[in-house]
Design a protein around this motif. Structure first.
Motif, PDB file in Angstrom:
ATOM      1  N   MET A   5      -9.240  -0.611  13.819  1.00 54.58           N
ATOM      2  CA  MET A   5      -8.052   0.221  13.646  1.00 54.58           C
ATOM      3  C   MET A   5      -7.319  -0.292  12.451  1.00 54.58           C
ATOM      4  N   TYR A   6      -7.182  -1.511  12.168  1.00 56.52           N
ATOM      5  CA  TYR A   6      -6.493  -2.192  11.057  1.00 56.52           C
ATOM      6  C   TYR A   6      -7.149  -1.795   9.603  1.00 56.52           C
ATOM      7  N   LEU A   7      -8.209  -1.224   9.655  1.00 55.26           N
ATOM      8  CA  LEU A   7      -8.707  -0.752   8.414  1.00 55.26           C
ATOM      9  C   LEU A   7      -8.154   0.820   8.148  1.00 55.26           C
ATOM     10  N   TYR A   8      -7.684   1.584   9.183  1.00 60.12           N
ATOM     11  CA  TYR A   8      -7.500   3.036   8.968  1.00 60.12           C
ATOM     12  C   TYR A   8      -6.499   3.304   7.887  1.00 60.12           C
ATOM     13  N   PRO A   9      -5.388   2.403   7.692  1.00 60.99           N
ATOM     14  CA  PRO A   9      -4.449   2.641   6.667  1.00 60.99           C
ATOM     15  C   PRO A   9      -5.138   3.002   5.380  1.00 60.99           C
ATOM     16  N   PHE A  10      -6.173   2.115   4.866  1.00 52.94           N
ATOM     17  CA  PHE A  10      -6.786   2.171   3.727  1.00 52.94           C
ATOM     18  C   PHE A  10      -7.497   3.344   3.668  1.00 52.94           C
ATOM     19  N   LEU A  11      -8.164   3.893   4.721  1.00 50.67           N
ATOM     20  CA  LEU A  11      -8.795   5.272   4.799  1.00 50.67           C
ATOM     21  C   LEU A  11      -7.894   6.444   4.701  1.00 50.67           C
ATOM     22  N   ASN A  12      -6.749   6.263   5.133  1.00 50.84           N
ATOM     23  CA  ASN A  12      -5.917   7.430   5.071  1.00 50.84           C
ATOM     24  C   ASN A  12      -5.025   7.580   3.853  1.00 50.84           C
ATOM     25  N   THR A  13      -5.177   6.666   2.923  1.00 54.11           N
ATOM     26  CA  THR A  13      -4.352   6.765   1.729  1.00 54.11           C
ATOM     27  C   THR A  13      -4.951   7.875   0.982  1.00 54.11           C
ATOM     28  N   MET A  14      -3.960   8.753   0.366  1.00 50.39           N
ATOM     29  CA  MET A  14      -4.541   9.737  -0.625  1.00 50.39           C
ATOM     30  C   MET A  14      -4.648   9.431  -1.874  1.00 50.39           C
ATOM     31  N   ASN A  15      -4.124   8.051  -2.248  1.00 46.63           N
ATOM     32  CA  ASN A  15      -4.359   7.781  -3.891  1.00 46.63           C
ATOM     33  C   ASN A  15      -5.682   7.331  -3.994  1.00 46.63           C
ATOM     34  N   ASN A  16      -6.076   7.788  -5.216  1.00 48.32           N
ATOM     35  CA  ASN A  16      -7.714   7.495  -5.709  1.00 48.32           C
ATOM     36  C   ASN A  16      -7.793   6.769  -6.770  1.00 48.32           C
ATOM     37  N   GLU A  17      -6.658   5.885  -7.248  1.00 40.82           N
ATOM     38  CA  GLU A  17      -6.835   5.064  -8.418  1.00 40.82           C
ATOM     39  C   GLU A  17      -7.866   3.836  -7.963  1.00 40.82           C
ATOM     40  N   ARG A  18      -8.275   2.896  -8.768  1.00 41.77           N
ATOM     41  CA  ARG A  18      -9.137   2.091  -8.828  1.00 41.77           C
ATOM     42  C   ARG A  18      -8.832   1.136  -7.529  1.00 41.77           C
ATOM     43  N   SER A  19      -7.640   0.581  -7.451  1.00 37.19           N
ATOM     44  CA  SER A  19      -7.543  -0.353  -6.229  1.00 37.19           C
ATOM     45  C   SER A  19      -7.639   0.196  -5.049  1.00 37.19           C
ATOM     46  N   TYR A  20      -6.998   1.262  -4.908  1.00 39.87           N
ATOM     47  CA  TYR A  20      -7.085   1.966  -3.553  1.00 39.87           C
ATOM     48  C   TYR A  20      -8.628   2.386  -3.332  1.00 39.87           C
ATOM     49  N   GLU A  21      -9.470   2.896  -4.257  1.00 46.36           N
ATOM     50  CA  GLU A  21     -10.759   3.151  -4.140  1.00 46.36           C
ATOM     51  C   GLU A  21     -11.476   1.996  -3.423  1.00 46.36           C
ATOM     52  N   CYS A  22     -11.369   0.773  -4.064  1.00 43.52           N
ATOM     53  CA  CYS A  22     -11.869  -0.463  -3.615  1.00 43.52           C
ATOM     54  C   CYS A  22     -11.644  -0.684  -2.227  1.00 43.52           C
ATOM     55  N   LEU A  23     -10.320  -0.381  -1.860  1.00 48.16           N
ATOM     56  CA  LEU A  23     -10.058  -0.716  -0.198  1.00 48.16           C
ATOM     57  C   LEU A  23     -10.680   0.350   0.509  1.00 48.16           C
ATOM     58  N   ARG A  24     -10.670   1.405   0.140  1.00 50.13           N
ATOM     59  CA  ARG A  24     -11.381   2.483   0.592  1.00 50.13           C
ATOM     60  C   ARG A  24     -12.761   2.393   0.919  1.00 50.13           C
ATOM     61  N   ILE A  25     -13.550   2.189   0.014  1.00 47.46           N
ATOM     62  CA  ILE A  25     -14.917   1.869   0.198  1.00 47.46           C
ATOM     63  C   ILE A  25     -15.393   0.544   0.953  1.00 47.46           C
ATOM     64  N   THR A  26     -14.640  -0.382   0.800  1.00 50.76           N
ATOM     65  CA  THR A  26     -14.845  -1.397   1.448  1.00 50.76           C
ATOM     66  C   THR A  26     -14.501  -1.405   3.066  1.00 50.76           C
ATOM     67  N   SER A  27     -13.612  -0.607   3.253  1.00 49.82           N
ATOM     68  CA  SER A  27     -13.301  -0.586   4.694  1.00 49.82           C
ATOM     69  C   SER A  27     -14.174   0.626   5.242  1.00 49.82           C
ATOM     70  N   LEU A  28     -14.728   1.745   4.436  1.00 46.90           N
ATOM     71  CA  LEU A  28     -15.744   2.553   5.073  1.00 46.90           C
ATOM     72  C   LEU A  28     -16.886   1.749   5.237  1.00 46.90           C
ATOM     73  N   GLY A  29     -17.334   0.667   4.635  1.00 42.35           N
ATOM     74  CA  GLY A  29     -18.454  -0.205   4.753  1.00 42.35           C
ATOM     75  C   GLY A  29     -18.463  -0.556   6.206  1.00 42.35           C
ATOM     76  N   LEU A  82       0.814  -1.216   0.019  1.00 41.36           N
ATOM     77  CA  LEU A  82      -0.011   0.035   0.081  1.00 41.36           C
ATOM     78  C   LEU A  82       0.897   1.282  -0.057  1.00 41.36           C
ATOM     79  N   LEU A  83       2.002   1.097   0.663  1.00 42.24           N
ATOM     80  CA  LEU A  83       2.785   2.183   0.771  1.00 42.24           C
ATOM     81  C   LEU A  83       3.693   2.491  -0.262  1.00 42.24           C
ATOM     82  N   SER A  84       4.151   1.219  -0.894  1.00 42.78           N
ATOM     83  CA  SER A  84       4.901   1.177  -2.356  1.00 42.78           C
ATOM     84  C   SER A  84       4.331   1.321  -3.391  1.00 42.78           C
ATOM     85  N   ASP A  85       2.784   1.532  -3.503  1.00 38.46           N
ATOM     86  CA  ASP A  85       1.985   1.405  -4.727  1.00 38.46           C
ATOM     87  C   ASP A  85       2.324  -0.012  -5.622  1.00 38.46           C
ATOM     88  N   GLY A  86       2.560  -1.042  -4.698  1.00 39.78           N
ATOM     89  CA  GLY A  86       2.803  -2.327  -5.240  1.00 39.78           C
ATOM     90  C   GLY A  86       1.599  -3.284  -5.201  1.00 39.78           C
TER      91      GLY A  86
END
Length: 250
Positions: free
Chosen positions: A55-79, A15-19
């Motif tokens: 708390m284990y989901l917060y790294p996915f909420l705090n990323t500033m990347n809005n590419e599709r993969s990151y958005e998928c993790l973001r919205i699932t965590s928000l759920g 997540l941190l290395s865009d990998g």
């Protein structure tokens, strides 16, 4: 839960290395979806938060990347967080406030797509519905300003491209503004930050079919206006542009 945590935390480094690979994202999202099942069930919800699992989901909420993969993790965590917030359990609200969910949701409102913005705004709204959540928002001027300014940016950036999620997003924004407007001391400041273009016909028409949301919008206008004529807008008669420049609620 140990297996799910292993899957979720395995995404931290990439997540941190865009990998992140598509396969890894799918696997992590599936694990987070199972988290949501636990968070939604009345018998496991409280043990879930007492174990600080969100708390284990917060790294996915705090990323500033809005590419599709990151958005998928973001919205699932928000759920998962949304499933907790919608219950209005005092212990859940207190937990969410203690884990600084406010800034994480505000970040999602800024960088996420329409669905992420809708769910993160819903979480803020559900927290504001509680007296403790509302007090938390007003206890620091910077926090209150961050919330009101973030809502204003949301409105400024509204598009009609996502017709499916837009009505719910508008409903959540109105709900947040209405709760903030209940504080008489800060109404003048809120009025100065409120984007009055929000009252354009194109947005009001989207929520026309929901009488409750329209009533909330009218009440919000009443709270923000200082003239005696605001009583017009609290009646069953719809306000018109003649009552206030730029004001048009069906």
């Amino acid at each position: 839960m140990r297996v799910l945590l292993k899957i979720i935390t395995s995404a931290y480094r990439p997540l941190l290395s865009d990998g992140l690979t598509e396969r890894a994202v799918t696997q992590v999202c599936n694990a987070i979806a199972l988290f949501q099942c636990v968070a939604s069930h009345p018998n496991t919800r409280i043990p879930f938060i007492r174990a600080t699992m969100p708390m284990y989901l917060y790294p996915f909420l705090n990323t500033m990347n809005n590419e599709r993969s990151y958005e998928c993790l973001r919205i699932t965590s928000l759920g998962v967080i949304g499933s907790l917030a919608k219950v209005q359990d005092p212990e859940v609200i207190e937990y969410l406030l203690s884990t600084q969910i406010f800034p994480s949701c505000l970040r999602c409102m800024e960088v996420g797509k329409t669905l992420s913005r809708t769910v993160s705004t819903f979480i803020i709204y559900r927290i504001l519905l509680s007296e403790k959540g509302l007090k938390y928002c007003f206890i620091l001027a910077e926090r209150y300003l961050s919330v009101s300014q973030c809502l204003g940016k949301l409105v400024e950036n509204l598009t009609e491209d996502d017709a499916e999620n837009l009505p719910q997003l508008l409903k959540n924004i109105i709900g947040c503004y209405l709760r903030l407007s209940e504080n008489k001391r800060t109404r003048p400041q809120l009025s100065s930050y409120f984007p009055w273009k929000f009252l354009d016909h194109k947005y009001a028409n989207i929520i026309r079919s929901d009488p409750k949301v329209l009533a909330d919008l009218r009440q919000l206008v009443c709270n923000l206006r200082t003239s005696k004529s605001c009583t017009i807008h609290c009646t069953d008669e719809p306000p018109t542009s003649s009552d206030s420049p730029g004001l048009s609620i069906p």
